[in-house]
Design an enzyme around this catalytic site. Structure first.
Site, PDB file in Angstrom:
ATOM      1  N   LEU A   1       2.225 -15.797   4.982  1.00  0.00           N
ATOM      2  CA  LEU A   1       1.128 -16.850   4.232  1.00  0.00           C
ATOM      3  C   LEU A   1       1.724 -16.191   2.606  1.00  0.00           C
ATOM      4  CD1 LEU A   1      -2.178 -16.940   6.455  1.00  0.00           C
ATOM      5  CD2 LEU A   1      -0.213 -18.769   5.494  1.00  0.00           C
TER       6      LEU A   1
ATOM      7  N   ASP B   1      -0.484  -2.146   5.383  1.00  0.00           N
ATOM      8  CA  ASP B   1      -0.762  -3.022   4.380  1.00  0.00           C
ATOM      9  C   ASP B   1      -0.294  -2.959   2.703  1.00  0.00           C
ATOM     10  OD1 ASP B   1      -0.913  -3.620   7.618  1.00  0.00           O
ATOM     11  OD2 ASP B   1      -2.825  -4.730   7.339  1.00  0.00           O
TER      12      ASP B   1
ATOM     13  N   CYS C   1      11.914  26.655  13.527  1.00  0.00           N
ATOM     14  CA  CYS C   1      10.364  26.774  13.344  1.00  0.00           C
ATOM     15  C   CYS C   1      10.065  25.412  14.533  1.00  0.00           C
ATOM     16  CB  CYS C   1      10.471  25.981  12.022  1.00  0.00           C
ATOM     17  SG  CYS C   1       9.149  25.418  11.656  1.00  0.00           S
TER      18      CYS C   1
ATOM     19  N   LYS D   1      -8.758 -13.905   9.595  1.00  0.00           N
ATOM     20  CA  LYS D   1      -7.517 -12.953   9.444  1.00  0.00           C
ATOM     21  C   LYS D   1      -7.224 -11.634  10.172  1.00  0.00           C
ATOM     22  CE  LYS D   1      -2.925 -12.487   7.004  1.00  0.00           C
ATOM     23  NZ  LYS D   1      -2.670 -11.239   7.808  1.00  0.00           N
TER      24      LYS D   1
ATOM     25  N   GLU E   1     -11.498 -18.980   7.412  1.00  0.00           N
ATOM     26  CA  GLU E   1     -11.186 -18.561   8.801  1.00  0.00           C
ATOM     27  C   GLU E   1     -10.790 -17.140   8.720  1.00  0.00           C
ATOM     28  OE1 GLU E   1      -9.010 -20.636  11.869  1.00  0.00           O
ATOM     29  OE2 GLU E   1      -7.260 -20.956  10.737  1.00  0.00           O
TER      30      GLU E   1
END
Length: 711
Positions: A87, A37, A441, A122, A120
């Protein structure tokens, strides 16, 4: 950095940011995030800063005006009556005070006027909209791109927190967040692991993956929950404030978050933010901040929205969580592209309620920058729900005699040389050291297979990382084609799978909300289910198959562009052959595709130059019948034409315009040249339109384009 940029460089960087964020949005929606984030927020901030400094370089598909992701096509589309907005973010107390000041200025209120806010948590979940008509739930949808979402009504009806009927007349659209509690997530993942199934990375991924299941019965078995946080379309208001509306919704059966609070001032809101932050680790659901909203609904209506976000709300994000511990060792992991990634093995420490014992050190340069040594005391940071990172070394606590870490110059798995490639055009050295062993590999081979079967790629149900490890170790699957010949080889007796084998362990039942999960099922039935799932993936969309190959710099967006231009396996193989020619026309055509460039061309050229890669593809393509991209008209109004889109369009996004042009037979390219047939110039078209007119090319305005696009 931007102060030294030219407008052209800024435009290129904005293009890169838009592509990276679009890939991240899609991965996030598919419950397979590719960045934290914090990294995502940093990209958004960089995008906004560049757009402010170079307004002429702003893209029509800019992340600053985009909300969420385009619906995947797995479910029917639903157009929201009122957009489901994203938002804007606040990261400091000053940001919150600035938000309140902007609101007051817009409303014409004095600086000392009271501004009541709601605050409130999130929730880190999946946004959903519930539409009721005369009290009956008619449509449940995801947010999608904010304008159009996906119809997941049947799936949402399986949630206990969502009523099927309410006492309301007319239209009532309730919005909220679908999530999974931490405890339910832990129980479910434990059951999946015991059953040998793919596990989820975190509760948010689990919620998103569980809700967007085509089989509703699977969703019904998953412990999903719902918090309401607002409204969409309404026939009549329920109250004159958001807080009163939330109380009215609670009486109708929609659960609000218990930590939501009415705040009489910014100071009150910030105090509640601190309280929630203190409780964060003990909550049974993940949150990443606190959302503040103007409480008066008439104020919300007056404030409206700007770009992608409402003016009346803001999300105050939590800082990345940190803790201090001791570095026990540095291990080197080898990924599917050969990248050697150093992983810090830590003395276990709790960070934000999660016990952390591993953290990324990114690359060799980062180890040298930190001067991190085995035995050091380090501060680790957990930004988002991905692997934590080592933030700094507390050198004052370093014991005497600790030696610098010698980063390996050979692959720890196969012993091949591990090099840092140099870009021939820029002379810059890659920050990543890569194994040159490729197919010899084992680490690269098995990681490629894990990527191939993953959710974001072929998504083969029941074939997860554990099964791939087992099959690879037993030499039953060594390359993608082997997956599709498993059943044939089993029937031919090529290998024997005893009835008690732990290769294919599946759960028998999974009761929602219960910790009583089992894995009692006959192994043969499990194998039969796996074979059926493999058969179902032979017809995956062609773009998805290309993305599943795991070629560097070829994610889903790039893969879709390649699929449109090279719409079959044969065309893709022909491209590979053409890229090996000295004066490659194929390379010029590839670079001309809008959204691609030199880097992708280099990666594809290198991929196809390896004979073993070509052989792997040929064997795989004989096993597949991929779903072709949407058919391009061979007698359409733009058949055979090359077309460039520049500037902003008002009636549709540029991506939509490109898709329409492709369906009408055109070849969409990014640069203007004498070979360009048509240039569609929208608002602020700039240098491309100027060049087109200098070359006396055919230039259309948006009205001319729409006449062709809409027939």
């Amino acid at each position: 950095m931007s102060a030294k940029m030219t407008e052209r460089q800024a435009a290129q960087r904005l293009k890169e940011i838009a592509q990276q964020m679009a890939e991240a949005d899609r991965a996030y929606e598919d419950a397979a995030p590719v960045m934290t984030d914090a990294d995502y927020d940093a990209l958004r901030a960089e995008n906004l800063a560049l757009e402010k400094e170079f307004p002429g370089a702003k893209r029509a598909d800019s992340p600053s005006v985009k909300v969420g992701t385009t619906p995947s096509g797995r479910f029917p589309k639903v157009e929201h009556a009122r957009p489901m907005l994203s938002l804007d973010n606040a990261f400091t107390d000053d940001d919150v005070f600035d938000f309140a000041a902007r609101v007051k200025r817009f409303l014409g209120l004095s600086e000392d006027a009271e501004l009541v806010l709601t605050a409130e948590p999130k929730i880190d979940g999946l946004s959903a909209s519930l539409r009721y008509e005369d009290g009956t739930l008619t449509i449940g949808a995801t947010r999608g791109d904010g304008r159009v979402g996906e119809d997941v009504s049947a799936n949402l009806r399986t949630l206990d927190d969502i009523p099927h009927k309410v006492k309301a007349r007319g239209v009532l659209e309730v919005r909220g967040e679908v999530y999974m509690s931490k405890s339910d997530f832990a129980d479910m993942n434990e059951a999946f692991e015991k059953a040998g199934e793919k596990t989820f990375a975190n509760p948010r991924n689990a919620a998103a993956g569980s809700l967007r299941q085509k089989d509703v019965a699977i969703t019904a078995r998953r412990p999903l929950r719902f918090f309401t946080h607002g409204l969409g379309e309404l026939s009549a208001p329920l109250a004159d404030t958001l807080s009163s509306t939330t109380s009215a919704l609670e009486k109708l059966g929609f659960p609000p978050n218990p930590l939501a609070k009415i705040c009489s001032s910014v100071d009150d809101a910030l105090a509640h933010y601190r309280l929630i932050e203190e409780q964060r680790a003990s909550l049974d659901y993940d949150i990443d901040g606190v959302v503040y909203k103007v409480d008066r609904l008439d104020y919300q209506d007056r404030l409206g929205f700007v770009g992608r976000a409402p003016r009346w709300a803001i999300a105050h994000k939590f800082p990345a969580e940190k803790a201090t511990t001791r570095l026990l060792d540095i291990a080197i992991q080898v990924g599917r592209t050969g990248a050697l990634t150093p992983i810090a093995r830590l003395e276990p420490v709790t960070v934000g309620g999660v016990v952390v014992s591993n953290a990324t050190l990114h690359n060799q340069d980062e180890i040298e920058r930190l001067d991190v040594r085995v035995g050091d005391t380090v501060r680790v940071q957990r930004a988002g729900d991905v692997i934590p990172q080592v933030l700094e070394v507390l050198t004052e606590k370093r014991p005497k005699g600790l030696k610098k870490f010698p980063f390996p110059e050979t692959c720890p798995v196969c012993g091949s040389a591990a090099v840092r490639e140099v870009n021939p055009r820029t002379g810059e050295r890659d920050v990543v050291r890569r194994c040159t062993g490729n197919f010899i590999c084992a680490a690269q081979s098995v990681e490629r297979l894990k990527h191939f079967v993953s959710r974001g790629a072929m998504d083969i149900d029941g074939l997860g990382e554990r099964q791939i490890d087992d099959l690879f170790r037993r030499h039953m699957v060594r390359e993608p084609a082997d997956i599709f010949t498993l059943q044939k080889r089993q029937l031919a007796g090529a290998f024997n799978v005893p009835g008690t084998s732990d290769l294919f362990a599946y759960k028998k039942t999974s009761r929602r909300g219960s910790a009583a999960w089992t894995a009692e099922i006959t192994n043969q039935k499990s194998i039969d289910n796996l074979f059926a799932a493999i058969e179902n993936t032979r017809q995956r969309p062609w773009g998805r198959v290309i993305a599943a190959l795991g070629i560097r710099h070829v994610g889903q967006i790039t893969a879709n562009l390649l699929a449109e231009r090279y719409p079959s396996p044969d065309a893709f193989i022909t491209l590979g052959a053409g890229l090996q020619e000295e004066e490659s026309v194929a390379r010029e055509e590839l670079i001309a595709i809008d959204g691609l460039g030199e880097t992708v061309a280099d990666m594809l050229t290198a991929f196809f130059s390896d004979r073993r890669n070509r052989e792997v593809l040929e064997r795989l393509f004989t096993e597949l019948s991929p779903e072709a991209p949407e058919k391009v008209a061979d007698d359409g109004p733009l058949t055979g034409k090359s077309i460039v889109f520049t500037g902003g369009l008002t009636e549709m996004t540029r991506d939509e315009a490109k898709a329409i042009a492709t369906r009408l037979g055109a070849r969409v390219v990014s640069s203007v040249s004498k070979k360009t047939d048509i240039v569609v110039a929208g608002e602020k078209a700039g240098s491309k339109e100027k060049k087109a007119r200098e070359l006396k090319l055919e230039v259309w305005d948006e009205a001319a384009w729409l006449r062709v696009a809409r027939g």
